[in-house]
Design a protein around this motif. Structure first.
Motif, short mmCIF file in Angstrom:
data_model
loop_
_atom_site.label_atom_id
_atom_site.label_comp_id
_atom_site.label_asym_id
_atom_site.label_seq_id
_atom_site.Cartn_x
_atom_site.Cartn_y
_atom_site.Cartn_z
N THR A 84 0.79 -1.13 0.15
CA THR A 84 0.03 0.03 0.08
C THR A 84 0.96 1.34 -0.01
OG1 THR A 84 -0.25 -0.17 2.55
CG2 THR A 84 -2.14 -0.85 1.04
N LEU A 85 0.51 2.29 -0.72
CA LEU A 85 0.90 3.56 -0.58
C LEU A 85 -0.07 4.59 0.19
CD1 LEU A 85 2.46 5.75 -3.54
CD2 LEU A 85 0.75 6.62 -1.77
N PRO A 86 0.31 4.69 1.51
CA PRO A 86 -0.67 5.51 2.54
C PRO A 86 -0.72 7.04 2.26
CG PRO A 86 1.25 4.82 3.56
CD PRO A 86 1.43 4.61 2.36
N ALA A 87 -2.12 7.44 1.96
CA ALA A 87 -2.29 8.64 2.04
C ALA A 87 -1.94 9.32 3.38
CB ALA A 87 -3.76 8.96 1.87
N LEU A 88 -1.67 10.77 3.16
CA LEU A 88 -0.97 11.34 4.66
C LEU A 88 -2.13 11.16 5.59
CD1 LEU A 88 1.40 13.01 5.01
CD2 LEU A 88 0.15 15.08 4.34
N PHE A 89 -1.81 10.88 6.83
CA PHE A 89 -2.41 10.80 7.83
C PHE A 89 -3.30 9.50 8.07
CE2 PHE A 89 -1.46 15.40 7.84
CZ PHE A 89 -0.37 15.38 8.73
N SER A 90 -3.46 8.63 7.07
CA SER A 90 -4.35 7.59 7.15
C SER A 90 -3.87 6.52 7.90
CB SER A 90 -4.43 6.98 5.63
OG SER A 90 -3.22 6.42 4.82
N THR A 91 -4.86 5.56 8.56
CA THR A 91 -4.39 4.57 9.33
C THR A 91 -4.58 3.25 8.72
OG1 THR A 91 -4.78 6.08 11.40
CG2 THR A 91 -4.60 3.62 11.42
N GLN A 92 -3.79 2.18 8.82
CA GLN A 92 -3.89 0.83 8.33
C GLN A 92 -3.94 -0.02 9.28
OE1 GLN A 92 -1.64 -0.02 4.52
NE2 GLN A 92 -0.67 1.81 5.10
N HIS A 93 -4.80 -1.11 9.45
CA HIS A 93 -4.90 -2.24 10.59
C HIS A 93 -4.62 -3.52 9.96
CE1 HIS A 93 -7.07 0.98 12.92
NE2 HIS A 93 -7.79 1.38 11.60
N PHE A 94 -3.75 -4.23 11.06
CA PHE A 94 -3.26 -5.43 10.34
C PHE A 94 -3.56 -6.54 11.44
CE2 PHE A 94 -0.51 -2.15 8.41
CZ PHE A 94 -0.55 -2.73 6.93
N ALA A 95 -3.90 -7.62 10.93
CA ALA A 95 -4.03 -8.93 11.70
C ALA A 95 -2.62 -9.43 11.83
CB ALA A 95 -4.75 -10.14 10.94
N LYS A 96 -2.62 -10.58 12.57
CA LYS A 96 -1.10 -11.29 12.91
C LYS A 96 -0.58 -11.54 11.41
CE LYS A 96 -1.01 -12.13 17.57
NZ LYS A 96 -0.86 -12.96 18.96
N ASP A 97 0.74 -11.68 11.24
CA ASP A 97 1.23 -12.14 10.17
C ASP A 97 1.11 -11.34 8.89
OD1 ASP A 97 2.10 -14.52 11.16
OD2 ASP A 97 -0.05 -15.64 10.79
N GLY A 98 0.94 -9.90 9.32
CA GLY A 98 0.85 -8.72 8.46
C GLY A 98 -0.08 -8.88 7.21
N ILE A 99 -1.51 -9.48 7.71
CA ILE A 99 -2.67 -9.18 6.77
C ILE A 99 -3.28 -8.13 7.11
CG2 ILE A 99 -4.71 -10.68 6.05
CD1 ILE A 99 -2.17 -12.28 5.81
N ILE A 100 -3.38 -7.26 5.95
CA ILE A 100 -4.27 -6.10 6.10
C ILE A 100 -5.74 -6.34 6.32
CG2 ILE A 100 -4.39 -5.77 3.71
CD1 ILE A 100 -4.03 -2.67 4.38
N ARG A 101 -6.26 -5.51 7.41
CA ARG A 101 -7.62 -5.86 7.74
C ARG A 101 -8.53 -4.44 6.81
NH1 ARG A 101 -8.86 -9.01 12.05
NH2 ARG A 101 -7.19 -9.56 13.40
N LYS A 102 -9.45 -4.97 6.35
CA LYS A 102 -10.33 -4.00 5.41
C LYS A 102 -11.62 -3.60 6.09
CE LYS A 102 -7.53 -4.96 1.22
NZ LYS A 102 -7.48 -5.49 -0.04
#
Length: 345
Positions: free
Chosen positions: A327-345
């Motif tokens: 991912t290329l994160p937008a400024l001030f955006s927050t990403q959430h991840f499960a264990k093992d680096g799986i991104i939560r959507k």
């Protein structure tokens, strides 16, 4: 400064000026998405602050990498122009970091360190800062010694592990990795060198903020039983292998997320391929991607000048492990991840 050095700087500045209109972002940036349900207790959150700054949070434990909000125009980033933190800009845009325990500084250039003393004095009063000897000597005149941690003698490299350094709570630990900083343009690296002794005052111009030893970091968030819940690789400068590569870890835990740096990636060989193949992460985050010179933090961001975003993505995707994401994160955006680096959507 020699005449040759001045001419190199002038040529580089001219090229950056000519490239100023050619860096409009053309790739989609990750934006915050509404969560359909509450996040699981094992979620790791990573908020992008711009340049090399990120806030990493797990179960109430938070650390950050060096934030940069002042972002002066590059025409005022030479050796002859006064430079200082833009306190109003920092106050306006920095999130609540009052409980942050650690601030990690990969190298001591102004775009990574200029705002740190003010942030630690006004906003992150519980935080300790970690980086190179040069970083420590640069901050010495304005910060209590016990809050500054120099890590040159604790670094690991591709052949051996470094030393683990734990936060005050013991819930997160870091390992510094010996890295390097790519030249900025035409093989020229600005603001190199080190401060071998504590300064008497903060540098007053950009070239006083010397690079020092560049570091990457392995970051572990720990569960109550001291097992590793999330392992993150972080760097704030494109590196030339074998610098920046991580060793085989004795505990066998793999890297879940790797934070990379597109800026100046063409100035070194085999980047990002070397880091991608070495870390074998499940997810890759592009940090330090936007053109931060006098940018409007509340407005539209442009990709860092003199950097071909499509070439970087093509090379990234061509070397990523099967099934991994980026991912290329937008400024001030927050990403959430499960264990093992799986991104939560």
């Amino acid at each position: 400064m020699t005449f040759r050095s001045i001419m190199k700087m002038a040529t580089a500045a001219a090229m950056m000026t000519l490239a100023a209109c050619s860096s409009k972002l053309q790739l989609p940036a990750y934006e915050d998405t509404a969560q359909s349900k509450s996040l699981a207790d094992d979620s790791l959150s990573i908020q992008y602050l711009g340049v090399g700054g990120h806030i990493l949070s797990y179960k109430g434990t938070r650390i950050m990498t060096a934030p940069s909000f002042s972002n002066p125009h590059f025409m005022f980033a030479g050796p002859f122009f006064p430079m200082s933190v833009d306190e109003e800009k920092v106050d306006e845009f920095i999130p609540d970091v009052s409980d942050v325990e650690m601030i990690l500084v990969g190298h001591a250039h102004y775009d990574h360190l200029l705002d740190v003393p003010y942030v630690m004095d006004r906003h992150a009063r519980k935080a300790h800062v970690y980086g190179s000897n040069t970083m420590a000597n640069t901050l010495a005149p304005v910060m209590k010694k016990e809050r500054i941690h120099a890590l040159n003698d604790k670094m690991g490299d591709i052949d051996r592990e470094g030393e683990w350094i734990y936060s005050q709570s013991g819930k997160v630990r870091i390992m510094p990795i010996k890295a390097s900083h790519a030249p900025h343009i035409m093989g020229i690296k600005f603001m190199g060198g080190e401060h071998d002794e504590p300064l008497s005052d903060l540098p007053w111009h950009a070239f006083g903020w010397k690079e020092g030893q560049t570091l990457a970091f392995i970051i572990d968030f720990l569960d109550d039983d001291k097992t590793v819940a999330h392992r993150i690789f972080y760097q704030d400068a494109a590196s030339s292998e074998p610098r920046g590569l991580v060793p085989q870890m004795a505990d066998g835990k793999e890297i879940d997320i790797a934070i990379l740096c597109p800026a100046a990636f063409t100035q070194v060989d085999d980047y990002p391929e070397s880091i991608v193949k070495n870390t074998q992460a499940q997810h890759f985050i592009l940090g330090h991607w936007e053109d931060f010179f006098a940018n409007d933090l509340a407005g539209e961001q442009r990709f860092v000048r003199l950097t071909n975003q499509h070439d970087f993505i093509e090379r990234l995707e061509g070397s990523m492990p099967k099934g991994s994401t980026w991912t290329l994160p937008a400024l001030f955006s927050t990403q959430h991840f499960a264990k093992d680096g799986i991104i939560r959507k």
